[in-house]
Design a protein around this motif. Structure first.
Motif, PDB file in Angstrom:
ATOM      1  N   VAL A   1      34.416  90.775  63.214  1.00 33.90           N
ATOM      2  CA  VAL A   1      33.595  91.903  62.791  1.00 33.90           C
ATOM      3  C   VAL A   1      33.766  93.082  63.747  1.00 33.90           C
ATOM      4  O   VAL A   1      33.691  94.239  63.352  1.00 33.90           O
ATOM      5  CB  VAL A   1      32.109  91.485  62.721  1.00 33.90           C
ATOM      6  CG1 VAL A   1      31.215  92.661  62.362  1.00 33.90           C
ATOM      7  CG2 VAL A   1      31.932  90.377  61.685  1.00 33.90           C
ATOM      8  N   TYR A   2      33.972  92.805  65.019  1.00 35.71           N
ATOM      9  CA  TYR A   2      34.139  93.886  66.004  1.00 35.71           C
ATOM     10  C   TYR A   2      35.181  93.477  67.029  1.00 35.71           C
ATOM     11  O   TYR A   2      35.573  92.329  67.122  1.00 35.71           O
ATOM     12  CB  TYR A   2      32.806  94.211  66.702  1.00 35.71           C
ATOM     13  CG  TYR A   2      32.166  93.047  67.391  1.00 35.71           C
ATOM     14  CD1 TYR A   2      32.472  92.764  68.715  1.00 35.71           C
ATOM     15  CD2 TYR A   2      31.264  92.209  66.722  1.00 35.71           C
ATOM     16  CE1 TYR A   2      31.896  91.711  69.375  1.00 35.71           C
ATOM     17  CE2 TYR A   2      30.680  91.154  67.376  1.00 35.71           C
ATOM     18  CZ  TYR A   2      31.000  90.900  68.695  1.00 35.71           C
ATOM     19  OH  TYR A   2      30.415  89.839  69.350  1.00 35.71           O
TER      20      TYR A   2
ATOM     21  N   ASN B   1      32.151  85.364  66.029  1.00 34.04           N
ATOM     22  CA  ASN B   1      33.153  86.422  66.151  1.00 34.04           C
ATOM     23  C   ASN B   1      34.195  86.069  67.213  1.00 34.04           C
ATOM     24  O   ASN B   1      35.400  86.285  67.012  1.00 34.04           O
ATOM     25  CB  ASN B   1      32.468  87.741  66.509  1.00 34.04           C
ATOM     26  CG  ASN B   1      33.395  88.925  66.367  1.00 34.04           C
ATOM     27  OD1 ASN B   1      33.702  89.370  65.267  1.00 34.04           O
ATOM     28  ND2 ASN B   1      33.866  89.454  67.491  1.00 34.04           N
ATOM     29  N   GLN B   2      33.722  85.513  68.333  1.00 33.99           N
ATOM     30  CA  GLN B   2      34.663  85.101  69.380  1.00 33.99           C
ATOM     31  C   GLN B   2      35.577  83.994  68.875  1.00 33.99           C
ATOM     32  O   GLN B   2      36.779  83.981  69.158  1.00 33.99           O
ATOM     33  CB  GLN B   2      33.892  84.630  70.615  1.00 33.99           C
ATOM     34  CG  GLN B   2      33.138  85.735  71.334  1.00 33.99           C
ATOM     35  CD  GLN B   2      34.066  86.820  71.844  1.00 33.99           C
ATOM     36  OE1 GLN B   2      34.089  87.927  71.317  1.00 33.99           O
ATOM     37  NE2 GLN B   2      34.845  86.508  72.859  1.00 33.99           N
ATOM     38  N   ALA B   3      35.016  83.051  68.112  1.00 34.30           N
ATOM     39  CA  ALA B   3      35.823  81.959  67.567  1.00 34.30           C
ATOM     40  C   ALA B   3      36.868  82.484  66.593  1.00 34.30           C
ATOM     41  O   ALA B   3      38.019  82.017  66.579  1.00 34.30           O
ATOM     42  CB  ALA B   3      34.918  80.941  66.881  1.00 34.30           C
TER      43      ALA B   3
ATOM     44  N   PHE C   1      31.296  85.223  56.390  1.00 31.90           N
ATOM     45  CA  PHE C   1      30.673  84.062  57.035  1.00 31.90           C
ATOM     46  C   PHE C   1      30.002  84.470  58.346  1.00 31.90           C
ATOM     47  O   PHE C   1      28.873  84.049  58.636  1.00 31.90           O
ATOM     48  CB  PHE C   1      31.722  82.979  57.298  1.00 31.90           C
ATOM     49  CG  PHE C   1      31.158  81.702  57.849  1.00 31.90           C
ATOM     50  CD1 PHE C   1      30.545  80.779  57.012  1.00 31.90           C
ATOM     51  CD2 PHE C   1      31.245  81.422  59.201  1.00 31.90           C
ATOM     52  CE1 PHE C   1      30.020  79.603  57.516  1.00 31.90           C
ATOM     53  CE2 PHE C   1      30.721  80.244  59.718  1.00 31.90           C
ATOM     54  CZ  PHE C   1      30.106  79.326  58.877  1.00 31.90           C
ATOM     55  N   ILE C   2      30.682  85.311  59.117  1.00 30.81           N
ATOM     56  CA  ILE C   2      30.103  85.792  60.381  1.00 30.81           C
ATOM     57  C   ILE C   2      28.830  86.590  60.112  1.00 30.81           C
ATOM     58  O   ILE C   2      27.799  86.407  60.776  1.00 30.81           O
ATOM     59  CB  ILE C   2      31.128  86.634  61.163  1.00 30.81           C
ATOM     60  CG1 ILE C   2      32.285  85.762  61.637  1.00 30.81           C
ATOM     61  CG2 ILE C   2      30.475  87.313  62.354  1.00 30.81           C
ATOM     62  CD1 ILE C   2      33.433  86.533  62.247  1.00 30.81           C
ATOM     63  N   LEU C   3      28.904  87.490  59.137  1.00 32.30           N
ATOM     64  CA  LEU C   3      27.727  88.299  58.797  1.00 32.30           C
ATOM     65  C   LEU C   3      26.589  87.417  58.289  1.00 32.30           C
ATOM     66  O   LEU C   3      25.415  87.684  58.561  1.00 32.30           O
ATOM     67  CB  LEU C   3      28.103  89.348  57.751  1.00 32.30           C
ATOM     68  CG  LEU C   3      29.078  90.435  58.216  1.00 32.30           C
ATOM     69  CD1 LEU C   3      29.440  91.352  57.052  1.00 32.30           C
ATOM     70  CD2 LEU C   3      28.483  91.246  59.363  1.00 32.30           C
TER      71      LEU C   3
END
Length: 319
Positions: free
Chosen positions: A318-319, A307-309, A241-243
């Motif tokens: 992801v990172y 990503n922060q969420a 989903f992030i990607l």
């Protein structure tokens, strides 16, 4: 003196041992590094090197003068983009189509993987997977052409049947109200089976003893899916989903261009087709590079927020 000499010899032996160990590890991993090399070269040559071309978004680029000879204009092209009368139409259409993809298409491969995972008849499962994977290998040209032939207003096969049965003909390819849903249906039909592969792989890694324990506790198949399968897919779903958010401004140039015509242009014109129409056909290279950079910044910002969420809720992201 003897103690110092012994310590020095010990340190020398340790250093040589560590060096040999590193050499052995590197030698043992050499086949893996060699397999990694083509992918690494691909990203360097086709992803990182072309990033130098971003500079022309701040230039009045002239192909004959090149990067060094073209004059710098700063943010002029970005200002022109935001002042363009079509900007909000492009922005709205792009977000709507991406939103349809994200909220309607994205869950379909997950549901499909869960359903296929529940099939216990081996030959039926393999046959179903094959049928679902095949559309991925068809060109968008073939898919859109078949749709146009079947739903042609004059002599389309499906429209002829509707007319024979007393119904009105459907102007599927020219009516702007049908465009987004036609786009969604074609994407689902073509890519849902192929996209389900990664979720099936994640489900294959679930420990079978979890299902046995759930059955002993009296859990139904639906309960097993809810309490075992979905938690097993959680990390995979979040990462994908992030990607996907990183490509929220990319809607699939070829597919939309093939579906596009003068009658549905108000709902089908997106940044991808706009870049082609202005950048390639009108040779506005600097302007369309600015458009592409704007899209990339939006995607990067969304990936960062998502990503922060995900890290806030305890996922690795992801990172």
């Amino acid at each position: 003196m003897i103690l110092q000499s012994t310590v020095a010899q010990t340190e020398n032996i340790r250093s040589k041992t560590a060096s040999r160990s590193r050499w052995y590890e590197w030698k043992r991993g050499l086949p893996v590094y060699l397999m990694l090399l083509p992918g690494l070269l691909f990203f360097i040559v086709f992803k990182y090197v072309p990033m130098g071309g971003i500079a022309i978004a701040f230039q009045e680029y002239d192909p004959f003068e090149g990067f060094l000879g073209s004059p710098w204009v700063g943010l002029q092209h970005f200002e022109a983009l935001f002042r363009d009368p079509d900007f909000w139409m492009l922005f709205r259409n792009t977000l709507l189509i991406s939103g349809i993809n994200l909220f309607f298409f994205f869950p379909v491969p997950i549901i499909l993987a869960l359903l296929l995972n529940e099939v216990r008849v081996s030959w039926f499962k393999k046959g179903a997977q094959t049928l679902l994977y095949v559309p991925h290998f068809l060109s968008w040209v073939v898919i859109v052409s078949l749709t146009a032939l079947l739903f042609s207003t004059q002599d389309g096969g499906i429209n002829n049947l509707l007319s024979t049965w007393g119904y009105e003909r459907v102007e599927l390819m020219t009516n702007p109200h049908y465009f987004r849903w036609l786009y969604l249906f074609q994407v689902i039909w073509k890519e849902a089976g192929w996209s389900a592969i990664i979720f099936l792989a994640a489900l294959a890694s679930v420990d079978p003893t979890l299902y046995e324990a759930a059955r002993v506790d009296g859990a139904s198949r639906l309960r097993q899916i809810w309490h075992i399968n979905l938690p097993a897919l959680r990390s995979t779903i979040i990462i994908l989903f992030i990607l996907r958010l990183g490509h929220v401004m990319d809607t699939g140039f070829e597919h939309i261009l093939l579906l596009q015509n003068s009658l549905n242009l108000q709902v089908s014109e997106v940044f991808d087709t706009y870049v082609y129409r202005v950048g390639i056909t009108q040779a506005e290279f600097s302007y369309t590079t600015a458009v592409g950079l704007f899209k990339s910044i939006i995607g990067l910002f969304l990936v960062y927020l998502a990503n922060q969420a995900s890290r806030k809720i305890g996922e690795e992201g992801v990172y």
